[in-house]
Motif scaffolding. Structure first.
Motif, PDB file in Angstrom:
ATOM      1  N   SER A 276       0.819  -1.210   0.000  1.00 43.67           N
ATOM      2  CA  SER A 276       0.000   0.000   0.000  1.00 43.67           C
ATOM      3  C   SER A 276       0.858   1.268   0.000  1.00 43.67           C
ATOM      4  N   ILE A 277       2.008   1.236   0.667  1.00 40.34           N
ATOM      5  CA  ILE A 277       2.895   2.408   0.653  1.00 40.34           C
ATOM      6  C   ILE A 277       3.470   2.613  -0.741  1.00 40.34           C
ATOM      7  N   ILE A 278       3.887   1.524  -1.377  1.00 37.84           N
ATOM      8  CA  ILE A 278       4.419   1.609  -2.739  1.00 37.84           C
ATOM      9  C   ILE A 278       3.344   2.130  -3.685  1.00 37.84           C
ATOM     10  N   GLU A 279       2.119   1.634  -3.521  1.00 37.35           N
ATOM     11  CA  GLU A 279       1.011   2.090  -4.354  1.00 37.35           C
ATOM     12  C   GLU A 279       0.745   3.579  -4.144  1.00 37.35           C
ATOM     13  N   ALA A 280       0.890   4.040  -2.907  1.00 38.29           N
ATOM     14  CA  ALA A 280       0.700   5.464  -2.621  1.00 38.29           C
ATOM     15  C   ALA A 280       1.789   6.308  -3.276  1.00 38.29           C
ATOM     16  N   TYR A 281       3.021   5.824  -3.243  1.00 36.55           N
ATOM     17  CA  TYR A 281       4.118   6.535  -3.920  1.00 36.55           C
ATOM     18  C   TYR A 281       3.826   6.725  -5.405  1.00 36.55           C
ATOM     19  N   VAL A 282       3.516   5.617  -6.069  1.00 34.12           N
ATOM     20  CA  VAL A 282       3.431   5.656  -7.535  1.00 34.12           C
ATOM     21  C   VAL A 282       2.181   6.370  -8.030  1.00 34.12           C
TER      22      VAL A 282
END
Length: 359
Positions: A276-282
């Protein structure tokens, strides 16, 4: 290659099940002969895996009927748990693989293993270490987690494969706009350990003490036992809250582009490298989170803001500071988006896992 994947799969949605299903589908597309055994028990708990239960025993006794699937495989891939039982429940599959001379790879999706090992009895330590050291490779999510594993299990071969994002999040992205009120997003399982109640308490402080207007979306499956507390806090926040329960992919994508700030004040003991953090970044969000598990290894972006775990007052101050500086994050957000999209590319994830399996 003939590959057998053993681990949690959907319909239960969490980082491990999403990762396993994505890897399975991509290996199929590559033309590999892949089969799978779903070990998901369906339980969601902040201390999941710490204790064995009758339901978990029954689930795995049922799953053992698929032991025959080990026969004829070139390699076995297992997404194991991070406690004694989280690994030992895979013992029948591991023992049969050893008997047949079939190599097995263990993928650890978190940073709790070494702490769990330190608290085991001598007999449990011997069993645990023997099963780990017998693997062809242990896959860790980050260099930090790999370093911890190397210290505790010096004879183990460890490979680092960082997590990924679903490329569909970037295809036809929803245009971002400025908002009169900051928009927060909590997109994870609604668990004590993930900090959902701490987050809601921080929002109540923002609303009642700081007089800060905002909107917030919350989506995820709920842990048993926190429903009453969670609903009371949501009710107290009033119309500023949009509660979705478990979101499907299209809902998740819409929410990630709707929000300005992704918040995950996690202290979950088995935290890894949250998708979810990676998804928020991208997708162009500012990320507010802790250094729990492997998060520190993916926090080195100017649009990441460190939060203090289990401290609602400190979290409220952090969120208030972020909202007042949101316009100043514009350049950092674009930089993070571009860097994260390259670093966490899904094809890289699949190729790195595949290279571990075939070597």
């Amino acid at each position: 290659m003939k590959i057998l994947m053993i681990g949690p799969f959907p319909p239960v949605i969490n980082g491990v099940t999403v990762s396993n299903e994505f890897l399975y589908q991509q290996l199929v597309i590559k033309g590999e002969a892949v089969s799978k055994i779903n070990t998901e028990t369906g339980a969601i708990a902040s201390r999941q895996g710490d204790q064995i239960s009758i339901s978990k025993i029954y689930t795995f006794l049922y799953i053992y009927k698929y032991l025959y699937k080990v026969l004829g495989e070139d390699v076995i891939y297992m997404a194991i748990g991070q406690t004694f039982w989280g690994l030992v429940k895979y013992t029948p599959f591991i023992c049969l693989a050893k008997l047949l001379g079939t190599p097995y790879v263990l993928h650890i999706h978190g940073g709790y293993v070494c702490n769990a090992y330190d608290g085991m009895s001598p007999l449990k330590k011997w069993m645990f270490k023997h099963l780990l050291h017998g693997s062809k490779s242990i896959i860790a999510l980050s260099s930090g987690l790999a370093a911890d594993l190397s210290k505790t299990f010096p004879k183990a071969h460890i490979d680092v494969v960082e997590n990924f994002y679903d490329p569909r999040l970037i295809g036809n992205p929803i245009a971002r706009t400025s908002h009169a009120q900051p928009r927060f997003l909590f997109l994870s399982n609604l668990m004590l350990g993930k900090g959902i109640l701490d987050f809601l308490d921080a929002l109540l402080i923002l609303k009642n003490e700081k007089q800060q207007a905002f909107q917030v979306a919350i989506a995820g499956s709920m842990e048993k036992g926190i429903g009453d507390s969670l609903n009371k806090k949501i009710e107290a926040l009033g119309e500023s809250v949009y509660f979705f329960g478990q979101a499907d992919f299209e809902q998740k994508k819409a929410l990630l582009y709707w929000s300005d700030v992704f918040v995950l004040p996690t202290w979950y003991v088995m935290e890894g490298q949250p998708l979810s953090i990676i998804e928020a970044y991208v997708t162009g969000n500012v990320v507010v989170s802790t250094y729990q598990g492997g998060i520190k290894d993916i926090s080195g972006y100017t649009s990441f803001v460190k939060a203090e775990a289990q401290n609602s007052s400190a979290l409220a101050n952090t969120l208030l500071k972020v909202t007042t500086e949101l316009l100043n994050f514009k350049h950092q957000i674009v930089q993070t988006q571009e860097a994260a999209q390259k670093r966490f590319d899904s094809s890289r994830f699949v190729e790195e896992i595949f290279s571990v399996l075939k070597k």
